[in-house]
Every structure is written in C-alpha cells, then in structure tokens.
Motif scaffolding. Structure first.
Motif, mmCIF file in Angstrom:
data_model
loop_
_atom_site.group_PDB
_atom_site.id
_atom_site.type_symbol
_atom_site.label_atom_id
_atom_site.label_comp_id
_atom_site.label_asym_id
_atom_site.label_seq_id
_atom_site.Cartn_x
_atom_site.Cartn_y
_atom_site.Cartn_z
ATOM 1 N N UNK A 1 0.812 -1.218 0.000
ATOM 2 C CA UNK A 1 0.000 0.000 0.000
ATOM 3 C C UNK A 1 0.845 1.267 0.000
ATOM 4 N N UNK A 2 1.765 1.305 -0.942
ATOM 5 C CA UNK A 2 2.677 2.443 -1.035
ATOM 6 C C UNK A 2 2.716 2.957 -2.473
ATOM 7 N N UNK A 3 2.643 4.272 -2.619
ATOM 8 C CA UNK A 3 2.756 4.915 -3.925
ATOM 9 C C UNK A 3 3.950 5.860 -3.890
ATOM 10 N N UNK A 4 4.933 5.588 -4.730
ATOM 11 C CA UNK A 4 6.111 6.434 -4.846
ATOM 12 C C UNK A 4 6.045 7.107 -6.212
ATOM 13 N N UNK A 5 6.006 8.395 -6.221
ATOM 14 C CA UNK A 5 5.788 9.150 -7.459
ATOM 15 C C UNK A 5 7.056 9.179 -8.314
ATOM 16 N N UNK A 6 7.026 9.988 -9.361
ATOM 17 C CA UNK A 6 8.118 10.026 -10.320
ATOM 18 C C UNK A 6 9.330 10.768 -9.766
ATOM 19 N N UNK A 7 10.500 10.381 -10.285
ATOM 20 C CA UNK A 7 11.787 11.059 -10.029
ATOM 21 C C UNK A 7 12.201 11.034 -8.566
ATOM 22 N N UNK B 1 2.674 1.527 3.480
ATOM 23 C CA UNK B 1 1.441 2.269 3.771
ATOM 24 C C UNK B 1 1.657 3.792 3.661
ATOM 25 N N UNK B 2 2.335 4.228 2.622
ATOM 26 C CA UNK B 2 2.737 5.629 2.542
ATOM 27 C C UNK B 2 2.586 6.182 1.133
ATOM 28 N N UNK B 3 2.672 7.516 1.056
ATOM 29 C CA UNK B 3 2.674 8.242 -0.207
ATOM 30 C C UNK B 3 3.911 9.123 -0.239
ATOM 31 N N UNK B 4 4.683 9.004 -1.326
ATOM 32 C CA UNK B 4 5.858 9.848 -1.520
ATOM 33 C C UNK B 4 5.647 10.640 -2.800
#
Length: 359
Positions: A289-295, A305-308
């Motif tokens: 449940x983790x979303x790591x964005x671009x770059x 369990x995080x959003x970056x």
C-alpha cells in the motif's frame, strides 16, 4: 448535461503539504485526486466541465493542461474565497446556463465512479438527486432524513443529534431549479452559503429530491489518515505492470506497477505498490500500500502504507510507515550516536523539507 467540479478549497487539514500545493493535486495511486474525479466525469459521458478554483488556480490549471489522460472541455471559474458550495453554484451560473449538471467535490474519491448515478438522473430527472452513504459518525457530515420511498425530506449540516446515519457524499445532481434556491438562501453561522440549505429550500417547496445510497467505498481526502486510506483502496485497482528496469535480485510480490523509466535494484516490493517514472529504488523493502511518485530516489530504506510525492529522496531509514512525504523532500539518518531509533517513523512532511531522523 454539464459538470461542476469544486477545486477551490485551501486544505487546512492537510498542512504542511497544502502550504505549497493544492490539496486536490495530492496523488493517490500516483494520480492526483482531482484527476480521479475528472475521469469519473468523463466516464459518465459528460464533456463540458466547470472547475471552480481559488488561490491555487495556477497550479490546478497547469496540472490539468499538462495531463492528456482525460479529454474534457474545461472552463475555469474563479472563487476568491471559499464561501460555500452554493456560492460556487452562484458563481458558475453563466457557465451552467439552463443545463442539468452534476456537482462533484474535487477532493473526494469514489470507488466505482458516477456513471450509473448520472444515468439514473438522466432517466428520471428529479429536481435534485443526492448521493448518500451510511456513516458511523454522521454528525461530522450533512445528514439526510429519508422517507420510506428514499426521497429526501430533510437535511441538516453537521447536526448535534443526527436523525439518521445517511450522510451526503460530495456528489450532487441538479436541474436548473437549484439556481433559484441558491439565490434565496442566506449565509449560515459559518458565513457560507450551504448547498444543504439550498436543497432544503427546494424540499420545503415540494420539489422532487431523491437519493441514491452508495454501498461501495467513498472518502473525503481532506486529512492525512483519509488520504492514506484512499491511496490504499485505489492501489487495489492498479493493474500490475513492469515497464521499468527491474534486476534479477529484486523480488516483486503481488500487484506491483513499475512505470517506464523507473529502476529497481536488489529490493523487495510487496504490492499493491505503484512506482513512478524516473524513480530509482536500491536495496529497499517497499510496500504494501505504497505509492512512490516520479523522479524519487529511495535507497537502503523500508517504507510501507505511505505516499511519496515527486522528486523526493529517502536514504538509509530503517522503517517509514503511514507517512505522507511532500515534493523534493530529503530524509536521511541522523548521527547514530543519538537516541535509539523507534520501531517505525510516521512522517507528514511538506515540500522541500530536509529531515534527519534516528534510524
């Protein structure tokens, strides 16, 4: 039929993230919440959309114009102050004309979209139709009182003693009759023109106000806990894809989406996880449940369990969980001679922060 999407709120409950960016542009599953709303509108076969914008208008316009995933005819409607949902309808009068419309709050996430709801409204065409959901804490929302047939007979905004557990979700459908209602009401004790008061005005005059109860997932993403929960649910629908460069020493488990241009080395990724383009992950444990964005650059760290958000760097941090990390943030270990590290770090960091933590 048109759509009115409200994206003018300031997002005080999401600070410090919203000190420097619009709350509607914070991503879930690596896509801004606002884009999920616009996709729902497009899927319902609505082409003309008025987007009500406030102090973050330039950011929202730039983000929407830079994205080609949704093909819509968008008109931007400025709202200098957030003076209520009914006030937004007043401002949009020229855009809306005499067309029916759906009003959708730009920071809401609704699993399953609005296609069936819009089709039902087009078929039956009541004066207004509200999307409702059952809530354990109805006093925190607008509460609808229903008769035996499901018609709305009363509305209260955040009542101290709710008359039921059906709360108003951030989707409303109206005929042009609502324009008379929003002109007739006065500001509430909050100094805002409440859309619930406008709907009540219609009810008091015998208008046909109906409701549909949404049985699926819905979340107002106005705070960090709600945003992380919506991210969790959205990730469950992400289609697995490995378009980036993943070496043989990396283990991918479950629903994992690695965008083109991403690089993953010597890591364990446990889905659902989404990794954005240009991100480099080395020697890490990521997910679920983790979303790591671009770059982004993530190295020798554990995160779940995080959003970056885009452009951030996390290096040598033993465990991050339930965190929201802004754009261009740097998280690194502090001096190891300091106090022992906790079992996990929970962070809410605004854009361009630099943080050293015990690891």
């Amino acid at each position: 039929m048109k759509a009115l999407v409200l994206a003018g709120g300031t997002g005080t409950r999401l600070r410090p993230i919203t000190h420097s960016s619009a709350k509607q542009l914070v991503p879930i599953a690596n896509r801004p919440v606002l884009f999920h709303v616009l996709q729902d509108v497009a899927d319902a076969d609505i082409k003309e959309v008025g987007v009500v914008v406030g102090g973050t208008a330039d950011q929202i316009r730039a983000a929407v114009e830079d994205d080609d995933s949704v093909n819509l005819d968008i008109t931007y409607i400025p709202q200098e102050e957030p003076l209520g949902l009914a006030h937004a309808v007043l401002l949009a009068r020229d855009f809306l004309g005499d067309d029916d419309f759906v009003m959708y709050l730009g920071d809401n996430y609704l699993r399953g979209g609005i296609t069936d709801l819009v089709a039902e409204f087009r078929r039956d065409r009541p004066t207004a139709q509200l999307l409702l959901a059952r809530a354990d804490d109805p006093g925190d929302f607008g509460v609808a009182e229903l008769d035996a047939s499901g018609r709305v007979v009363g509305l209260e905004e955040k009542p101290a003693a709710p008359k039921g557990d059906h709360v108003v979700v951030g989707v409303y459908l109206f005929t042009p009759a609502v324009h008379e209602a929003v002109r007739a009401i006065s500001p509430s004790w909050r100094g805002e023109l409440e859309i619930t008061h406008a709907v009540q005005w219609l009810i008091d005059r015998g208008a046909d106000v109906r409701s549909t109860t949404h049985s699926g997932y819905w979340k107002d993403t106005g705070n960090v806990a709600a945003l992380l929960d919506a991210n969790r649910v959205a990730l469950e629908s992400v289609e697995p894809l490995v378009a980036g460069d993943v070496d043989p020493a990396t283990e991918l488990v479950g629903r994992v989406r690695i965008a083109e241009g991403a690089v993953v080395r010597g890591s364990r990724i446990v889905g659902p996880v989404a990794v954005g383009a240009g991100t480099v992950i080395t020697g890490c444990r990521v997910g679920p449940y983790t979303a790591i964005a671009e770059r982004c650059h993530i190295e020798d760290s554990t995160i779940e369990f995080s959003i970056v958000l885009p452009g951030s760097s996390i290096t040598g941090v033993s465990r991050i969980e339930a965190s929201l990390i802004g754009r261009h943030v740097e998280v690194t270990p502090a001096d190891p001679a300091q106090a022992p590290a906790p079992a996990a770090h929970r962070l809410v960091l605004g854009d361009h922060c630099k943080v050293q933590i015990s690891s």
